[in-house]
Enzyme design. Structure first.
Site, short mmCIF file in Angstrom:
data_model
loop_
_atom_site.label_atom_id
_atom_site.label_comp_id
_atom_site.label_asym_id
_atom_site.label_seq_id
_atom_site.Cartn_x
_atom_site.Cartn_y
_atom_site.Cartn_z
N HIS A 82 -14.66 10.54 10.35
CA HIS A 82 -13.38 10.09 9.89
C HIS A 82 -12.52 11.06 8.97
O HIS A 82 -13.05 11.73 8.06
CB HIS A 82 -13.53 8.81 9.31
CG HIS A 82 -12.28 8.00 8.99
ND1 HIS A 82 -11.57 7.59 9.87
CD2 HIS A 82 -11.74 7.66 7.71
CE1 HIS A 82 -10.43 6.78 9.29
NE2 HIS A 82 -10.49 6.81 7.98
N SER A 100 -6.02 5.99 9.51
CA SER A 100 -6.93 5.04 8.88
C SER A 100 -5.99 3.87 8.35
O SER A 100 -5.56 3.18 9.13
CB SER A 100 -7.58 6.16 7.63
OG SER A 100 -8.48 5.33 7.01
N GLU A 119 -16.56 8.44 14.10
CA GLU A 119 -15.89 8.30 12.87
C GLU A 119 -16.47 7.93 11.46
O GLU A 119 -16.59 8.42 10.42
CB GLU A 119 -15.23 6.98 12.95
CG GLU A 119 -14.04 7.20 14.10
CD GLU A 119 -12.74 7.60 13.57
OE1 GLU A 119 -12.64 7.92 12.25
OE2 GLU A 119 -11.77 7.81 14.29
#
Length: 480
Positions: free
Chosen positions: A399, A183, A310
């Site tokens: 995610h 990330s 995600e």
């Protein structure tokens, strides 16, 4: 590896369990407070005697996550000023490959002491693991007059220099370093790939769920700094911000994110209304001279990729996924640059998808998958791309679902809200070994990303697929 060893700063005492020794909370830079607040990182002070390194060190100033993410990503807070510290896990041996981990958390949250980042499993495979704290939020990334830009990136460079200087004492090879992040950490990794200051400090890179296109230009940096300063009733300068309690600043940082993620005004925020990331590296012309993407170091091997869905994290955590109707889907797709015909291409590949599912796929591509592909394309021949396919019962393949699989830390308490009650160990075996193979041998196990656009699709095994989602990928040409 002995429990006590000597490095440039002094002697350290760690903890050895089953042949793996952990040295925790080791300072790589001086505390960034007082005269050093909002300054570039300064060298750490040496110490006398043997320093206890058996517990995690202080975390950097930060507030909690935005409310919707609190159950999914439990924060760790350790008080103290020596927050620019790192942890090392190492097995017996010498000349071992090294993994340096840069955590994610939207540039405002996370730390190197999050339990699922435990480096023991990698160390059991003969890898020395280093996990790094770096300044977050305003302390690390807000673009202030009178302060060096991108202080969080400068912290990471300082940590990599510390690794180069000291890692042989832990059994590591300073010329076999892989830097990895997820990330925001992946954005940092790819930014480091473009920075002359980081040249030669690592030889391989893993960018997990984060592309090189995410950065702020100088005008955006000033916009964010000005808005944050107004909330704090100060000017956007180092002198004014340095007078404020870091905890007060951190709360204002979180509240500004809440506005952008909850109800962004495009007229006010421009492109930041889409990215929802007001804190990120800023192209300032000095620390970060250029946008990263065209300048990724071709001499560093790159493994990059995403989860399959995600954006489900955002849409499920917020409760929005079930509220999206066809009208909102088309309006949102238009904001990301796609028309109704493009949405139908997504629909054709997902005939049972709800409007929320389709929006998730579109946002996932805009935010994560297409940037990962663009990084591989720009980087060149020594690039590999993966897609993590396993879907959790709570977030799908959203995610952050893949993190404990990469570290093989599925037994970490508190993961059930993200992974459900019984995440499959077989998938952790597979994904963890993809990383191990890349770190040790420079090859994750499938063909490089080239003309046939081979992607390693990860589930209980890795399957090489040519151009998965290709029909959707071509929609973004010239758009993203």
């Amino acid at each position: 590896m002995a429990d006590v060893l000597h490095i440039a700063q002094g002697s350290l005492r760690g903890t050895t369990i089953d042949g793996i020794t952990a040295y925790l909370g080791v300072p790589y830079a001086a505390p960034p407070f007082g005269e050093l607040r909002f300054a570039a990182p300064a060298p750490p002070e040496p110490w006398d005697g043997v320093r206890d390194a058996t517990g995690f060190g202080p975390t950097v100033p930060k507030a909690d996550y935005v409310d919707m993410y609190v159950p999914l990503f439990p924060e760790v807070v350790v008080p103290g000023e020596e927050c620019l510290n790192l942890n090392v896990w190492t097995p017996d041996g010498s000349g071992l490959p090294v993994l340096v981990w840069i955590h994610g958390g939207a540039f405002t949250n996370g730390s190197n002491s999050v339990p699922e980042y435990d480096g023991t499993s990698f160390a059991r495979h003969g890898i020395v693991v280093v996990s790094v704290n770096y300044r977050l939020g305003a302390e690390g990334f807000v673009y202030l007059d009178g302060a060096p830009a991108n202080r969080g990136l400068l912290d990471q460079v300082a940590a990599l220099r510390w690794v180069r200087k000291n890692i042989e004492a832990f059994g590591g090879d300073p010329d076999r370093v892989t830097v990895a992040g997820q990330s925001a950490g992946a954005w940092c990794v790819q930014t480091l790939l473009s920075m002359p200051q980081a040249k030669g400090l690592f030889q391989r890179a893993i960018a997990q769920s984060g592309g090189a296109q995410h950065y702020l230009n100088a005008d955006q940096g000033r916009l964010v700094a000005g808005e944050l300063a107004a909330r704090l009733s100060v000017e956007p300068t180092r002198d004014d911000f340095a007078k404020l309690d870091p905890a007060v600043v951190a709360v204002a940082v979180r509240d500004l994110i809440g506005e952008i993620q909850g109800a962004p005004d495009p007229a006010k925020w421009g492109d930041l209304a889409l990215s929802s990331q007001p804190y990120a590296p800023t192209v300032d012309g000095e620390v970060l001279e250029n946008p990263p993407l065209p300048f990724l170091d071709p001499d560093v091997a790159l493994l990059t990729g995403t989860t399959a869905e995600e954006a489900r994290l955002i849409l499920v955590a917020s409760g929005a996924i079930g509220l999206i109707d066809e009208t909102l889907l088309l309006q949102s797709a238009s904001a990301y640059g796609l028309g109704a015909d493009d949405v139908d291409i997504y629909r054709k590949a997902r005939p049972d998808a709800t409007p929320g599912d389709l929006l998730s796929a579109i946002v996932s591509d805009w935010y994560f998958r297409i940037p990962a592909i663009r990084s591989a394309e720009a980087h060149g021949a020594d690039s590999w791309v993966y897609q993590f396919d396993w879907a959790s019962p709570t977030l799908g393949s959203g995610h952050g679902v893949d993190l404990p699989f990469a570290f093989h830390t599925l037994d970490t308490p508190g993961l059930a809200p993200r992974l459900g009650d019984e995440p499959p160990v077989a998938i952790a075996d597979t994904f963890h070994h993809v990383w191990v193979n890349f770190i040790k041998f420079g090859d994750p196990g499938w063909a490089r990303y080239g003309n046939d656009r081979t992607v390693g699709v990860v589930n209980e095994s890795v399957v090489s697929v040519s151009d998965p989602g290709g029909a959707e990928r071509v929609l973004w040409e010239g758009v993203r």
